[in-house]
Design an enzyme around this catalytic site. Structure first.
Site: not given
Length: 807
Positions: A667, A710
């Site tokens: 991420d 994300d």
């Protein structure tokens, strides 16, 4: 002195004239005065004298030696003027018959000497004449004759017949000896024969000679002892008996062959007199009656003929005596009482005394008669079977003409058997078929081939029978002797086939109208039916019937479908989809159903019905919806759903191939602050740039997905070593450290990422959830270590790697 004798006087001495006067007084001879020796030699060339009285002076004079040449037929007496006994041999050597002293010669002595000389001359002439006669006889006799020396065995004289018979020239023959006429192995026998005393007239003996060319000559020799030239010799006459002996041997061989034929012949031979008394019987005839030869010779033939047939035997004796030949059947009785049948052929012959007798030759045909009887019975049975057969049966000659037809043919054709003989059976053939059938039958007969045809028999204008007719050549001992054939009534089958054909036509009409592709392959995977849609798809509208599935479908397509085909041939109904990307880049997907075709008893699969539908449009649409459902709309990457499907497949492949599987869980560090500080639009742009940089760092075959927010994941397959996974994670971390330039917003942001790396290999029980949990744990450790780095976990023994302190 002989009267009429001419005496010539040669010489001039006074004593010669006195002799002439004395001879003239005797008046028994004519005396001719010839003068001296030289004149006498000239005179003697023109006249001849029986006796010459020659004045002898010197034996050395050559003129005396000429007397023999000038007067070879005249005897002469030398009248020597010198009383020298020692010169007598010299005068005798010159040819004088006597030598007298001239000075002591008187008339009585002269007359006595003349008489003796003339008598000797007459004796010599007689001997010479006899010798000449013998020589002519020796030379002209047609049989070979020769004289040989009994000591050296060399030939002293041979006649012309011997020259011709043996092939030697005269001078060659006289250089030979008796040894040269005999083979070396016969020399000892020759010496033994010559050592035996020979009678005055020897009996003939048989010897084998050899001619100049090596040809053997068998001769009969007659010999006589004689003296020849003062030496012991033998005169032999050779008679060539080669041809005679060959003829004798031929006769003897013929007699032996006749005897062997009589004794060894399997035929039954016997002779009998004109009253039926057996004179001779060969062993075969005696054995055929159960007797020995000696038991039959001298017996009447009535003893071997059944009583019921004896009257016919007397008739036979009269008939053969009248005609001198007869043939027919004898019924004879075996010793054990069994009746036999003999087929005979007898003739009357005559012996040396002119007495007639019968020579007979017979064959025992009892078994043949029984065989013929059984054969007639079998033929009758066969004809009964043929007439009872539901199929028409016929036979034809080598030329194709019919000579037999059974009852079934008569029923089918409406013709009697006798009406169908020859080529008249064609009258039963339907007029529309007659020309074709005639031509086919004639061609088959001409080329000695099988005949097959389907045709119609027409009884009348209202009744037609469909038949299948076939014929094959009859082969006997390698030779075709005719034809045998059968005719089957196929009217019901023809109607069924016509109905089936119409049904097939209707079925094809229906199937050709359907958009689906329909076909049928037999158990050998060969097409037996295909509708228009199927043929257009696989053969360009050409017929597929008879072609193999591999040939029609192509190697790649056949190999994909082969397992399903074999499954259907084992009786399982199969439905499956077959996808194919063609060379032109187009995509095709068919849904196929294979339906087994069982036999009536459901024991065997006869073939497979194939039904295929083109579902390409549906599959394309389905894939489009699936892709839409599995695609992240912001980044264009796979979403969570698509990621999970691909991870499931990758994990299955890893298990099957025991290969290394790598999953990255990552991420964006502090992404919430970017959203809070710059807004969601900037956050979305950062996510898009982040996804693009992942694509540039990783391989095209690697799967990249955005799970949400994300959070991103990566699936990497085919790595050979786990160290390569660490390298890939390091590259991702390094790539994200570069500033993110947002041109629209006019911003340049610093972004980093944390990566968790999960490794899986040879873990049969590992699930997708467990693998993701391992990757998530590695990501948590990377976050805990200060972000902007990666950590690796492999099963229970996690390999931990901290973030590098420098780029």
């Amino acid at each position: 002195m002989h009267k009429g004798v001419d005496i010539g006087l040669i010489g001039t001495a006074p004593g010669i004239r006195q002799i002439a006067a004395a001879l003239a007084d005797a008046a028994n001879a004519r005396v001719l005065g010839l003068g001296d020796l030289d004149n006498a030699l000239q005179a003697l060339e023109a006249l001849s004298c029986d006796l010459l009285l020659v004045e002898a002076t010197d034996p050395a004079l050559p003129a005396y030696a000429q007397l023999r040449a000038v007067a070879p037929d005249s005897a002469w007496i030398a009248l020597d003027r010198v009383d020298a006994i020692g010169r007598v041999p010299a005068w005798m050597a010159l040819g004088a018959a006597a030598c007298l002293a001239l000075d002591r010669l008187d008339a009585e002595l002269l007359q006595r000497s003349i008489a003796q000389v003339l008598a000797g001359r007459a004796t010599t002439a007689a001997l010479n004449a006899q010798r000449d006669d013998l020589l002519v006889l020796f030379e002209r006799t047609p049989l070979p004759m020769w004289v040989f020396d009994t000591v050296t065995l060399r030939f002293l004289a041979v006649n012309d017949a011997a020259i011709r018979a043996y092939g030697y020239r005269h001078e060659e023959f006289q250089r030979l000896s008796l040894y040269d006429l005999r083979d070396p192995e016969e020399h000892a026998a020759l010496e033994l024969a010559l050592s035996q005393p020979l009678p005055v007239q020897a009996s003939a003996s048989l010897v084998r000679h050899r001619a100049a060319d090596g040809r053997p000559i068998l001769v009969e020799i007659s010999a006589q002892e004689l003296r020849y030239g003062g030496r012991p010799a033998r005169l032999e006459m050779a008679r060539d008996v080669t041809a005679q002996r060959q003829a004798i041997r031929s006769i003897e061989a013929s007699e032996r062959r006749f005897r062997d034929l009589f004794e060894q012949s399997l035929g039954l031979i016997c002779t009998h007199d004109m009253d039926g008394l057996l004179l001779s019987v060969n062993p075969a005839a005696a054995n055929a009656l159960g007797y020995r030869v000696a038991e039959l010779v001298g017996r009447s033939m009535l003893g071997i003929i059944p009583e019921t047939m004896q009257a016919h035997f007397h008739t036979y004796l009269k008939r053969i005596a009248r005609n001198e030949a007869d043939s027919g059947l004898f019924y004879v009785q075996h010793r054990d009482g069994e009746q036999r049948i003999w087929e005979y052929n007898n003739r009357v012959l005559r012996d040396e005394d002119g007495q007639p007798f019968v020579m007979g030759h017979s064959l025992d045909i009892t078994e043949h008669r029984l065989y013929e009887h059984r054969l007639r019975e079998q033929q009758a049975e066969l004809e009964a079977v043929n007439d009872g057969s539901p199929m028409g049966l016929f036979r034809a000659s080598l030329g194709g003409a019919w000579n037999y037809a059974n009852r079934a043919f008569e029923r089918m054709a409406g013709l009697r058997s006798d009406e169908a003989r020859g080529h008249d059976w064609l009258r039963a053939v339907h007029p529309d078929d007659r020309a074709r059938v005639t031509a086919d039958w004639q061609a088959a007969v001409q080329h000695r081939q099988r005949f097959q045809s389907r045709l119609r028999f027409r009884h009348d204008s209202n009744h037609t029978v469909w038949v299948a007719m076939q014929a094959a050549p009859l082969v006997v001992e390698g030779e075709i002797t005719g034809y045998a054939g059968s005719i089957e009534d196929i009217s019901a089958r023809h109607l069924a086939e016509e109905q089936l054909r119409r049904n097939e036509q209707r079925l094809r009409t229906i199937t050709d109208a359907l958009p689906a592709m329909i076909a049928y392959v037999d158990a050998a995977q060969r097409y037996q039916f295909a509708n228009v849609a199927y043929e257009q798809a696989y053969a360009g509208a050409r017929s597929l019937v008879g072609r193999h599935a591999r040939q029609v479908l192509g190697e790649d397509t056949y190999l994909r479908r082969q397992p399903h085909i074999e499954q259907a041939l084992h009786g399982v109904r199969v439905t499956f989809e077959d996808e194919d990307e063609r060379e032109d880049g187009s995509y095709v997907c068919l849904e196929l159903t294979y339906i087994p075709q069982w036999d009536e008893e459901r024991r065997q699969v006869l073939g497979v019905h194939v039904m295929a539908q083109d579902i390409t449009r549906q599959k394309v649409e389905e894939k489009r919806w699936i892709q839409a459902a599995e695609r992240d709309s912001l980044t264009g990457l796979s979403n969570r759903a698509g990621f999970l499907v691909r991870l499931e497949r990758a994990l299955a492949r890893s298990r099957d191939q025991r290969s290394l599987l790598v999953v990255l869980y990552l991420d964006i560090d502090r992404f919430k602050q970017i959203n809070d500080s710059h807004g969601h639009a900037v956050g979305d742009e950062v996510l898009r740039i982040f996804a693009q940089r992942l694509g540039t760092v990783l391989r095209p075959s690697d799967v990249i997905a955005r799970l949400g927010g994300d959070e991103f994941t990566v699936i990497i397959e085919g790595m050979r070593r786990s160290q390569y996974a660490s390298a890939a994670a390091a590259k991702i971390v390094a790539a994200m450290r570069k500033p993110f330039l947002l041109e629209v917003q006019g911003l340049s942001l610093s972004v980093s990422t944390s990566v968790g790396v999960a490794l899986a290999q040879n873990e049969a029980q590992l699930s997708v959830a467990q693998l993701l949990e391992r990757a998530d744990g590695a990501l948590y450790e990377a976050k805990s270590a200060g972000r902007d780095g990666y950590r690796v976990r492999a099963g229970d023994n996690a390999e931990m790697q901290k973030k590098p302190t420098s780029g």
